[in-house]
Design a protein around this motif. Sequence first.
Motif, PDB file in Angstrom:
ATOM      1  N   GLU A   9       0.969  -6.594   5.156  1.00  0.00           N
ATOM      2  CA  GLU A   9       0.270  -5.442   5.741  1.00  0.00           C
ATOM      3  C   GLU A   9      -1.238  -5.607   5.676  1.00  0.00           C
ATOM      4  O   GLU A   9      -1.962  -5.228   6.587  1.00  0.00           O
ATOM      5  N   GLU A  10      -1.718  -6.187   4.570  1.00  0.00           N
ATOM      6  CA  GLU A  10      -3.169  -6.326   4.413  1.00  0.00           C
ATOM      7  C   GLU A  10      -3.728  -7.451   5.279  1.00  0.00           C
ATOM      8  O   GLU A  10      -4.930  -7.701   5.283  1.00  0.00           O
ATOM      9  N   ASP A  69      -2.246   0.900  -3.954  1.00  0.00           N
ATOM     10  CA  ASP A  69      -2.084   0.354  -2.592  1.00  0.00           C
ATOM     11  C   ASP A  69      -1.349  -0.967  -2.652  1.00  0.00           C
ATOM     12  O   ASP A  69      -1.955  -2.011  -2.707  1.00  0.00           O
ATOM     13  N   ASP A  70      -0.052  -1.014  -2.674  1.00  0.00           N
ATOM     14  CA  ASP A  70       0.857   0.070  -2.398  1.00  0.00           C
ATOM     15  C   ASP A  70       2.029  -0.045  -3.374  1.00  0.00           C
ATOM     16  O   ASP A  70       3.152   0.296  -3.057  1.00  0.00           O
ATOM     17  N   ASP A  94       1.491   5.406   1.683  1.00  0.00           N
ATOM     18  CA  ASP A  94       0.533   4.284   1.640  1.00  0.00           C
ATOM     19  C   ASP A  94      -0.864   4.756   2.032  1.00  0.00           C
ATOM     20  O   ASP A  94      -1.584   4.047   2.710  1.00  0.00           O
ATOM     21  N   HIS A 116       4.288  -1.716   1.576  1.00  0.00           N
ATOM     22  CA  HIS A 116       3.939  -3.149   1.545  1.00  0.00           C
ATOM     23  C   HIS A 116       3.740  -3.609   0.113  1.00  0.00           C
ATOM     24  O   HIS A 116       3.218  -2.875  -0.726  1.00  0.00           O
ATOM     25  N   TYR A 138      -3.950   8.170   0.933  1.00  0.00           N
ATOM     26  CA  TYR A 138      -4.539   8.887  -0.206  1.00  0.00           C
ATOM     27  C   TYR A 138      -4.825  10.334   0.143  1.00  0.00           C
ATOM     28  O   TYR A 138      -5.036  10.673   1.309  1.00  0.00           O
TER      29      TYR A 138
HETATM   30 ZN   LIG Z   1      -1.672   0.027   1.894  1.00  0.00          ZN
END
Ligand SMILES: [Zn+2]
Length: 473
Positions: free
Chosen positions: A166-167, A132-133, A195, A98, A197
């Motif tokens: 996406e967020e 991100d991202d 996407d 994203h 950690y």
């Molecule tokens: Zn993300």
Amino acid sequence: MTQLDSIFSHVDQNSADYVRRLGEAVAIKSVSGDAHHRPEVVKMANYIISWMDKLGVSHTSHDPGFQELDGSQVKLPPIILGTYGTDPAKKTVLVYGHYDVQPALKSDGWTSDPFTLVEDEQGRLFGRGSTDDKAPILSWLWVIEAHQKLGVDLPVNIKMCFEGMEESGSEGLDELIVQEAKGYFKGTDYVCISDNYWLGKTRPCLTYGLRGIAYYKLTIAGPAKDLHSGVFGGTVHEPMTDLFAIMSKLVAPDGKILVPGIYDQVRPLTDKERGTYNGIDFALPDYEGAVGGKVVIQDNEHEVLMSRWRYPSLSLHGIEGAFYSAGAKTVIPAKVTGKFSIRLVPDMDPAEVHRLVSTFIASEHAKLNSKTVCTVEPLHGARAWLADPEGPSYAAASKAVQRVFGVKPDLTREGGSIPVTLTFQENLGVSVLLLPMGAADDGAHSINEKIDKKNYIEGIKLLATYLHEVASA
Ligand SMILES: [Zn+2]
Ligand SMILES: C[C@H](N)C(=O)N[C@@H](Cc1c[nH]cn1)C(=O)O
Ligand SMILES: [Zn+2]
């Protein structure tokens, strides 16, 4: 020198360029949750498209239409579908990422401007969206570029799906995937998403689970306008008072969700699943380091991991309409909206969660005997995703990690949500893998988000190696 060795040295030699380009991307304020930033989200889409053009990636931009945001209709950013290679003799890997980011203001506590990439003496690259991202999605492009520059044939076909929402609930994306499952997405062998950690700062991981999410707006409306608290205080039902009363009933300080029935759908823990937590490289002090304080609820590693991965959580995010500036404004806000979300786990269903949440809030509001008006609105929802971490794609990723980092990856689940993951798995019927490049302390969604330059550069090598390993699987 093998092909991958030459790719690795090319990536090392060009690291300054990759950092500069990440800086260009971070400078684009592609915050999807704020209507004012929507042109910047589109600008970020165009930045990606311009790189696709330079690299000969054919692409189409899908227009998902409009969304209602802050009371008006706002055009959604494009979903970019890219294609690089269509050789039927090669495997096809679909990569998703994203290009939108979470909001960020310097006044939130950032030590530098969030939209200016800043490298410190430890090689940490600070900026909103760095981990991100933006670094991960750009890295897929740099992998293609490295192959072209060296004249090395990319051993797989790549399809790309990059979204700008996406967020903010991935609006329009599920519909597109369902519609294109037998169209654009046909022929996909594996899906790979970068996407999330690592569990710590040093050991990479492969991720096979994500929590889902149910995000809510809880609005309490009272008087027609903000009132003077001296003139009216004590004589009117106050929206903030009611909102606090209800929000305080949702979750206990020990993290237990207080909405009746919420734990009923949670998949029971089996001995087999309990066993998967043994041997994971995860230490409480490191986690406290990533948290930035000794405020962790659980007192052992397994409980922390289970609380992040396999149990739901409810977080209170903020209040819209409340007074929050400096000074001592004596106001009774007329209408306030509390934002909270519940992270969902297998087998929770967002519709059932919504039924439980709205019933509970209505009954808590009724108990207040208040004349305010209370409404609950679900903003977006997604089920949890859990995959079988077996098969050629996971094996290829594991080999790639060992080749680039010299260690075996951890097998992890993730507490965050990427709604599209399950949609890909269910509609394309292929293995989905999460292959993160960022570290546990990157601070995604937080102030001073960063990606370590080492993670970015080695991450480019990791993605390249994964594609080579997939080809030879
Ligand atoms: Zn993300
Ligand atoms: C894990 C991923 N990088 C991420 O940050 N996902 C977000 C998705 C989301 C859902 N509502 C708002 N954002 C997250 O887990 O919060
Ligand atoms: Zn995020």
